[in-house]
Scaffold this motif. Structure first.
Motif, PDB file in Angstrom:
ATOM      1  N   MET A  28     -14.869  60.371   5.449  1.00  0.00           N
ATOM      2  CA  MET A  28     -15.141  59.049   6.012  1.00  0.00           C
ATOM      3  C   MET A  28     -14.806  59.005   7.501  1.00  0.00           C
ATOM      4  N   PHE A  29     -13.756  59.697   7.904  1.00  0.00           N
ATOM      5  CA  PHE A  29     -13.394  59.734   9.319  1.00  0.00           C
ATOM      6  C   PHE A  29     -14.467  60.455  10.134  1.00  0.00           C
ATOM      7  N   ILE A  30     -14.945  61.584   9.614  1.00  0.00           N
ATOM      8  CA  ILE A  30     -16.019  62.304  10.308  1.00  0.00           C
ATOM      9  C   ILE A  30     -17.262  61.426  10.419  1.00  0.00           C
ATOM     10  N   GLY A  31     -17.591  60.738   9.330  1.00  0.00           N
ATOM     11  CA  GLY A  31     -18.731  59.832   9.375  1.00  0.00           C
ATOM     12  C   GLY A  31     -18.528  58.689  10.355  1.00  0.00           C
ATOM     13  N   THR A  32     -17.294  58.203  10.458  1.00  0.00           N
ATOM     14  CA  THR A  32     -17.008  57.117  11.397  1.00  0.00           C
ATOM     15  C   THR A  32     -17.198  57.570  12.838  1.00  0.00           C
ATOM     16  N   ILE A  33     -16.628  58.717  13.186  1.00  0.00           N
ATOM     17  CA  ILE A  33     -16.755  59.219  14.559  1.00  0.00           C
ATOM     18  C   ILE A  33     -18.213  59.537  14.884  1.00  0.00           C
ATOM     19  N   TRP A  34     -18.920  60.125  13.926  1.00  0.00           N
ATOM     20  CA  TRP A  34     -20.332  60.445  14.162  1.00  0.00           C
ATOM     21  C   TRP A  34     -21.148  59.175  14.359  1.00  0.00           C
ATOM     22  N   THR A  35     -20.895  58.158  13.556  1.00  0.00           N
ATOM     23  CA  THR A  35     -21.645  56.913  13.673  1.00  0.00           C
ATOM     24  C   THR A  35     -21.347  56.199  14.982  1.00  0.00           C
ATOM     25  N   LEU A  36     -20.108  56.290  15.443  1.00  0.00           N
ATOM     26  CA  LEU A  36     -19.728  55.595  16.669  1.00  0.00           C
ATOM     27  C   LEU A  36     -20.192  56.305  17.932  1.00  0.00           C
ATOM     28  N   THR A  37     -20.434  57.614  17.852  1.00  0.00           N
ATOM     29  CA  THR A  37     -20.742  58.386  19.065  1.00  0.00           C
ATOM     30  C   THR A  37     -22.139  58.983  19.081  1.00  0.00           C
ATOM     31  N   TYR A  38     -22.853  59.006  17.970  1.00  0.00           N
ATOM     32  CA  TYR A  38     -24.150  59.686  17.916  1.00  0.00           C
ATOM     33  C   TYR A  38     -25.186  58.934  18.749  1.00  0.00           C
ATOM     34  N   LYS A  39     -25.806  59.658  19.668  1.00  0.00           N
ATOM     35  CA  LYS A  39     -26.859  59.130  20.541  1.00  0.00           C
ATOM     36  C   LYS A  39     -26.400  57.889  21.307  1.00  0.00           C
ATOM     37  N   ARG A  40     -25.174  57.897  21.724  1.00  0.00           N
ATOM     38  CA  ARG A  40     -24.641  56.787  22.508  1.00  0.00           C
ATOM     39  C   ARG A  40     -24.075  57.316  23.826  1.00  0.00           C
ATOM     40  N   ARG A  41     -24.278  56.552  24.847  1.00  0.00           N
ATOM     41  CA  ARG A  41     -23.688  56.905  26.128  1.00  0.00           C
ATOM     42  C   ARG A  41     -22.183  56.659  26.103  1.00  0.00           C
ATOM     43  N   THR A  42     -21.486  57.310  27.014  1.00  0.00           N
ATOM     44  CA  THR A  42     -20.027  57.208  27.017  1.00  0.00           C
ATOM     45  C   THR A  42     -19.561  55.774  27.204  1.00  0.00           C
ATOM     46  N   GLN A  43     -20.237  55.028  28.061  1.00  0.00           N
ATOM     47  CA  GLN A  43     -19.816  53.655  28.316  1.00  0.00           C
ATOM     48  C   GLN A  43     -20.151  52.718  27.159  1.00  0.00           C
ATOM     49  N   ASP A  44     -21.022  53.160  26.242  1.00  0.00           N
ATOM     50  CA  ASP A  44     -21.388  52.321  25.100  1.00  0.00           C
ATOM     51  C   ASP A  44     -20.500  52.556  23.881  1.00  0.00           C
ATOM     52  N   ILE A  45     -19.648  53.567  23.923  1.00  0.00           N
ATOM     53  CA  ILE A  45     -18.784  53.877  22.782  1.00  0.00           C
ATOM     54  C   ILE A  45     -17.624  52.878  22.727  1.00  0.00           C
ATOM     55  N   ASN A  46     -17.377  52.363  21.550  1.00  0.00           N
ATOM     56  CA  ASN A  46     -16.259  51.438  21.346  1.00  0.00           C
ATOM     57  C   ASN A  46     -14.967  52.253  21.265  1.00  0.00           C
ATOM     58  N   ARG A  47     -14.270  52.331  22.384  1.00  0.00           N
ATOM     59  CA  ARG A  47     -13.083  53.188  22.458  1.00  0.00           C
ATOM     60  C   ARG A  47     -11.945  52.665  21.587  1.00  0.00           C
ATOM     61  N   SER A  48     -11.814  51.359  21.474  1.00  0.00           N
ATOM     62  CA  SER A  48     -10.730  50.814  20.648  1.00  0.00           C
ATOM     63  C   SER A  48     -10.925  51.170  19.178  1.00  0.00           C
ATOM     64  N   THR A  49     -12.161  51.121  18.698  1.00  0.00           N
ATOM     65  CA  THR A  49     -12.428  51.489  17.310  1.00  0.00           C
ATOM     66  C   THR A  49     -12.197  52.978  17.083  1.00  0.00           C
ATOM     67  N   VAL A  50     -12.628  53.799  18.039  1.00  0.00           N
ATOM     68  CA  VAL A  50     -12.397  55.242  17.930  1.00  0.00           C
ATOM     69  C   VAL A  50     -10.900  55.545  17.929  1.00  0.00           C
ATOM     70  N   ALA A  51     -10.150  54.853  18.783  1.00  0.00           N
ATOM     71  CA  ALA A  51      -8.702  55.073  18.835  1.00  0.00           C
ATOM     72  C   ALA A  51      -8.033  54.662  17.530  1.00  0.00           C
ATOM     73  N   ALA A  52      -8.439  53.517  16.971  1.00  0.00           N
ATOM     74  CA  ALA A  52      -7.852  53.061  15.706  1.00  0.00           C
ATOM     75  C   ALA A  52      -8.173  54.029  14.573  1.00  0.00           C
ATOM     76  N   ALA A  53      -9.421  54.481  14.507  1.00  0.00           N
ATOM     77  CA  ALA A  53      -9.799  55.435  13.459  1.00  0.00           C
ATOM     78  C   ALA A  53      -9.042  56.752  13.611  1.00  0.00           C
TER      79      ALA A  53
END
Length: 309
Positions: A28-53
């Protein structure tokens, strides 16, 4: 005849279940990181969600490592060296590994409930709504400190067991801790679900296509999963003893991670779908505006057909 559970047996079963749940949480963690970062620019990534996960994953990983070390010490390393055998080894509440696991569980609970409260604030955009959840969160922190520090302020009596006064006090701290985190989770998740439901009702008439998996159901499913687990462990405390909770409580840590990964993944997918739908709408509108200018016959289409030889 009352049903009793040996602590060494409970620890062994718990370690197996923790390993299974941890493996699922890793996926689930791998899926979360992939969903949050796949085909997204760096400025579009939700850093707070990535940090919490990431923090949830790190805490779960450290807890699994401590569980493996503790089981290996109790069943192999100190099985014949510890006074009373492996069962009294697992009943010793003053071990550093045992206290470290309690600290990790407290931190992960505070992190998870903090994410729920922050999500509630983002949805409502009002500080007054999260006043009660914040008070409950402070209560969780206070009771967590008490039940982590309580074993260090006491010592076992003869035979490696603790007196009934200490056990009763420890059960009070644990029950209060679980009750407050259950109330925080249900109240905050209920506020988020109600807000989403009211917004969905208002915009349902304007939406052309309906979502196949409503976001509301994801919040409800995650809240139910965590609430059922907490209620089950509260029943375990009063049906058996607080010592059994210390054993089976290790399973709550990956369950917390799984519940939040479910929400993270669904929110990311929903946002990605919404962005894609908006892009398709913009392209369709642009094409509709350009099409009338291109609807006239082209010069090459107006030429007369030539005779075929």
């Amino acid at each position: 005849m009352a049903f009793t559970v040996r602590l060494d047996t409970a620890f062994l079963v718990s370690s197996v279940l923790v390993g299974i749940l941890y493996g699922f949480s890793v996926l689930m963690f791998i899926g979360t990181i992939w969903t949050l970062t796949y085909k997204r620019r760096t400025q579009d990534i939700n850093r707070s969600t990535v940090a919490a996960a990431t923090l949830l994953f790190l805490l779960s990983t450290v807890d699994v490592i401590l569980v493996i070390i503790e089981v290996e010490d109790g069943l192999v390393k100190y099985r014949n060296k510890f006074p009373g055998g492996s069962e009294l080894f697992f009943a010793d509440l003053l071990q550093e590994i045992f206290i470290a696991k309690n600290v990790i569980y407290t931190l992960q609970t505070l992190l998870g409930d903090g994410v729920v409260i922050y999500r509630c604030y983002v949805v409502w955009q009002s500080v007054r709504v999260i006043i009660l959840p914040c008070m409950l969160w402070c209560g969780i922190a206070a009771f967590g400190i008490c039940w982590v520090y309580a074993p260090r302020s006491s010592s076992p009596v003869s035979g490696g067991s603790y007196d009934q006064t200490f056990i009763a006090g420890e059960m009070i701290w644990i029950t209060a801790f679980l009750t407050f985190t259950l109330a925080t989770n249900l109240f905050s998740s209920g506020l988020v679900a109600y807000r989403i439901w009211t917004i969905e009702r208002k915009v349902s008439a304007l939406r052309v296509t309906k979502r196949k998996i409503p976001l509301l159901r994801v919040f409800v499913d995650a809240a139910i999963l965590y609430s059922v687990a907490l209620c089950s462990f509260i029943v375990i405390i009063y049906a058996y003893s607080s010592a059994v909770f210390y054993v089976m409580g290790d399973m709550l840590i990956p369950i917390i991670s799984i519940a939040f990964y479910m929400v993270f993944i669904r929110i990311a997918i929903s946002k990605h779908t919404q962005d894609g739908w908006s892009s398709e709408t913009e392209r369709g509108t642009l094409q509709f505006r350009i099409q009338p200018w291109q609807s006239g016959p082209r010069q090459s289409d107006m030429s007369w057909p030539t005779a075929q030889k």
